[in-house]
Write a protein that holds these residues in place. Structure first.
Motif, PDB file in Angstrom:
ATOM      1  N   ASN A   1      57.707   7.509  27.531  1.00 22.65           N
ATOM      2  CA  ASN A   1      59.068   7.915  27.891  1.00 22.65           C
ATOM      3  C   ASN A   1      59.883   6.717  28.351  1.00 22.65           C
ATOM      4  N   GLY A   2      60.287   5.901  27.376  1.00 20.14           N
ATOM      5  CA  GLY A   2      61.091   4.720  27.685  1.00 20.14           C
ATOM      6  C   GLY A   2      60.254   3.641  28.338  1.00 20.14           C
ATOM      7  N   GLY A   3      60.917   2.718  29.017  1.00 16.85           N
ATOM      8  CA  GLY A   3      60.215   1.645  29.710  1.00 16.85           C
ATOM      9  C   GLY A   3      60.418   0.298  29.049  1.00 16.85           C
ATOM     10  N   LEU A   4      59.435  -0.571  29.232  1.00 14.63           N
ATOM     11  CA  LEU A   4      59.486  -1.946  28.716  1.00 14.63           C
ATOM     12  C   LEU A   4      58.169  -2.302  28.051  1.00 14.63           C
ATOM     13  N   ILE A   5      58.251  -3.154  27.042  1.00 12.25           N
ATOM     14  CA  ILE A   5      57.051  -3.733  26.438  1.00 12.25           C
ATOM     15  C   ILE A   5      57.109  -5.236  26.654  1.00 12.25           C
ATOM     16  N   GLU A   6      55.953  -5.793  27.011  1.00 13.44           N
ATOM     17  CA  GLU A   6      55.815  -7.246  27.079  1.00 13.44           C
ATOM     18  C   GLU A   6      54.611  -7.619  26.226  1.00 13.44           C
ATOM     19  N   VAL A   7      54.818  -8.560  25.314  1.00  9.92           N
ATOM     20  CA  VAL A   7      53.729  -9.105  24.505  1.00  9.92           C
ATOM     21  C   VAL A   7      53.589 -10.559  24.919  1.00  9.92           C
ATOM     22  N   LYS A   8      52.406 -10.919  25.418  1.00  7.94           N
ATOM     23  CA  LYS A   8      52.189 -12.294  25.866  1.00  7.94           C
ATOM     24  C   LYS A   8      50.737 -12.665  25.624  1.00  7.94           C
ATOM     25  N   ASP A   9      50.527 -13.624  24.728  1.00  3.76           N
ATOM     26  CA  ASP A   9      49.191 -14.159  24.454  1.00  3.76           C
ATOM     27  C   ASP A   9      48.153 -13.068  24.164  1.00  3.76           C
ATOM     28  N   ASN A  10      48.497 -12.183  23.206  1.00  9.98           N
ATOM     29  CA  ASN A  10      47.619 -11.091  22.765  1.00  9.98           C
ATOM     30  C   ASN A  10      47.320 -10.065  23.857  1.00  9.98           C
ATOM     31  N   PHE A  11      48.170 -10.013  24.866  1.00 11.61           N
ATOM     32  CA  PHE A  11      48.078  -8.978  25.884  1.00 11.61           C
ATOM     33  C   PHE A  11      49.387  -8.195  25.833  1.00 11.61           C
ATOM     34  N   VAL A  12      49.285  -6.912  25.491  1.00 16.62           N
ATOM     35  CA  VAL A  12      50.474  -6.066  25.363  1.00 16.62           C
ATOM     36  C   VAL A  12      50.508  -5.113  26.556  1.00 16.62           C
ATOM     37  N   THR A  13      51.593  -5.183  27.308  1.00 15.30           N
ATOM     38  CA  THR A  13      51.754  -4.306  28.459  1.00 15.30           C
ATOM     39  C   THR A  13      52.983  -3.433  28.243  1.00 15.30           C
ATOM     40  N   ILE A  14      52.783  -2.128  28.366  1.00 17.25           N
ATOM     41  CA  ILE A  14      53.878  -1.170  28.316  1.00 17.25           C
ATOM     42  C   ILE A  14      54.018  -0.630  29.735  1.00 17.25           C
ATOM     43  N   VAL A  15      55.193  -0.757  30.313  1.00 18.75           N
ATOM     44  CA  VAL A  15      55.461  -0.196  31.632  1.00 18.75           C
ATOM     45  C   VAL A  15      56.474   0.917  31.431  1.00 18.75           C
ATOM     46  N   ALA A  16      56.098   2.152  31.825  1.00 17.69           N
ATOM     47  CA  ALA A  16      56.965   3.310  31.599  1.00 17.69           C
ATOM     48  C   ALA A  16      56.945   4.240  32.808  1.00 17.69           C
ATOM     49  N   ASP A  17      58.018   5.022  32.960  1.00 18.93           N
ATOM     50  CA  ASP A  17      58.063   6.036  34.032  1.00 18.93           C
ATOM     51  C   ASP A  17      56.901   6.997  33.869  1.00 18.93           C
ATOM     52  N   SER A  18      56.678   7.409  32.612  1.00 18.43           N
ATOM     53  CA  SER A  18      55.563   8.306  32.326  1.00 18.43           C
ATOM     54  C   SER A  18      55.075   8.055  30.914  1.00 18.43           C
ATOM     55  N   ALA A  19      53.796   8.327  30.704  1.00 15.89           N
ATOM     56  CA  ALA A  19      53.171   8.177  29.390  1.00 15.89           C
ATOM     57  C   ALA A  19      51.923   9.048  29.387  1.00 15.89           C
ATOM     58  N   GLU A  20      51.637   9.649  28.226  1.00 15.06           N
ATOM     59  CA  GLU A  20      50.462  10.501  28.112  1.00 15.06           C
ATOM     60  C   GLU A  20      49.785  10.278  26.776  1.00 15.06           C
ATOM     61  N   ARG A  21      48.457  10.204  26.813  1.00 13.05           N
ATOM     62  CA  ARG A  21      47.679  10.138  25.572  1.00 13.05           C
ATOM     63  C   ARG A  21      47.681  11.517  24.938  1.00 13.05           C
ATOM     64  N   GLU A  22      47.533  11.551  23.611  1.00 12.98           N
ATOM     65  CA  GLU A  22      47.560  12.838  22.900  1.00 12.98           C
ATOM     66  C   GLU A  22      46.562  13.828  23.481  1.00 12.98           C
ATOM     67  N   ARG A  23      45.372  13.361  23.838  1.00  7.58           N
ATOM     68  CA  ARG A  23      44.323  14.272  24.319  1.00  7.58           C
ATOM     69  C   ARG A  23      44.646  14.860  25.692  1.00  7.58           C
ATOM     70  N   ASP A  24      45.578  14.250  26.426  1.00  6.45           N
ATOM     71  CA  ASP A  24      45.927  14.721  27.769  1.00  6.45           C
ATOM     72  C   ASP A  24      47.146  15.636  27.783  1.00  6.45           C
ATOM     73  N   ILE A  25      47.764  15.818  26.636  1.00  4.71           N
ATOM     74  CA  ILE A  25      48.997  16.609  26.584  1.00  4.71           C
ATOM     75  C   ILE A  25      48.683  18.091  26.438  1.00  4.71           C
ATOM     76  N   ASP A  26      49.275  18.878  27.313  1.00  2.00           N
ATOM     77  CA  ASP A  26      49.198  20.333  27.236  1.00  2.00           C
ATOM     78  C   ASP A  26      50.392  20.763  26.379  1.00  2.00           C
ATOM     79  N   VAL A  27      50.131  21.038  25.093  1.00  6.43           N
ATOM     80  CA  VAL A  27      51.219  21.324  24.149  1.00  6.43           C
ATOM     81  C   VAL A  27      51.994  22.581  24.550  1.00  6.43           C
ATOM     82  N   SER A  28      51.299  23.601  25.058  1.00  7.97           N
ATOM     83  CA  SER A  28      52.025  24.818  25.433  1.00  7.97           C
ATOM     84  C   SER A  28      52.942  24.556  26.626  1.00  7.97           C
ATOM     85  N   ARG A  29      52.516  23.696  27.537  1.00  8.22           N
ATOM     86  CA  ARG A  29      53.380  23.320  28.665  1.00  8.22           C
ATOM     87  C   ARG A  29      54.591  22.524  28.161  1.00  8.22           C
TER      88      ARG A  29
END
Length: 141
Positions: free
Chosen positions: A69-97
Motif C-alpha cells: 500500500n504505497g511507500g518507498l523502494i530503495e535498491v542498493k547493492d543487491n539489497f531491495v528494501t520496500i518501506v510501506a504503511d502496510s503490506a501483506e503476503r498473499e497467504r496472509d490475506i483474508d479475501v472475504s475480509r
C-alpha cells in the motif's frame, strides 16, 4: 561485483513482512511499472498501491505476491528494501475480509460523492484501491 540474486525485504511499522532472496521483482512506482534484476542501479522511488511480484531464486516458477500500500523502494547493492504503511503476503490475506472492506469503501465513496465532500471521496477512493489490491493479491493463492 556481479551477483545472481537480490535480498528483498518489505518493512512496515509492524515489522518485517517479507525477507527472501529473489532473481526478479516487479513493482509499480508512481511513475509506472519497474522490473528489477540483480545488479540493478541504486535507486529510490515512491510506490503506488500495487501487487508486488517476486520471483524467488530456488525455482523460476516460485513466485510470491505481496499487496503493497504505497511507500518507498530503495535498491542498493543487491539489497531491495520496500518501506510501506502496510503490506501483506498473499497467504496472509483474508479475501472475504478484503471483500467486506471493498463493499464498505464503495458505499462510503457513493455517500461522499452524494455530499460532494472531496476529502471523503479521496479517502474512500484510497480505501477502495487498497481493498481491491488485497483481493487481487489474495486471489493468486
Amino acid at each position: 561485483m556481479s551477483n545472481t540474486y537480490m535480498t528483498v525485504q518489505v518493512v512496515t511499522p509492524d515489522g518485517i513482512k517479507y525477507d527472501h532472496h529473489a532473481a526478479f521483482i516487479s513493482v509499480k512506482t508512481t511513475d509506472g511499472d519497474m522490473g528489477i534484476l540483480p545488479n540493478h542501479v541504486n535507486i529510490m522511488a515512491p510506490l503506488a498501491v500495487h501487487e508486488m511480484k517476486i520471483r524467488r531464486i530456488d525455482d523460476d516458477n516460485h513466485v510470491d505476491w505481496v499487496a503493497v500500500n504505497g511507500g518507498l523502494i530503495e535498491v542498493k547493492d543487491n539489497f531491495v528494501t520496500i518501506v510501506a504503511d502496510s503490506a501483506e503476503r498473499e497467504r496472509d490475506i483474508d479475501v472475504s475480509r478484503a471483500e467486506r472492506a471493498r463493499i464498505r469503501a464503495e458505499r462510503e465513496l457513493e455517500e461522499a460523492q452524494t455530499t460532494k465532500d472531496i476529502d471523503e471521496v479521496r479517502r474512500a477512493q484510497v480505501a477502495l484501491r487498497r481493498a481491491l489490491n488485497r483481493i487481487n493479491v489474495g486471489s493468486h493463492q
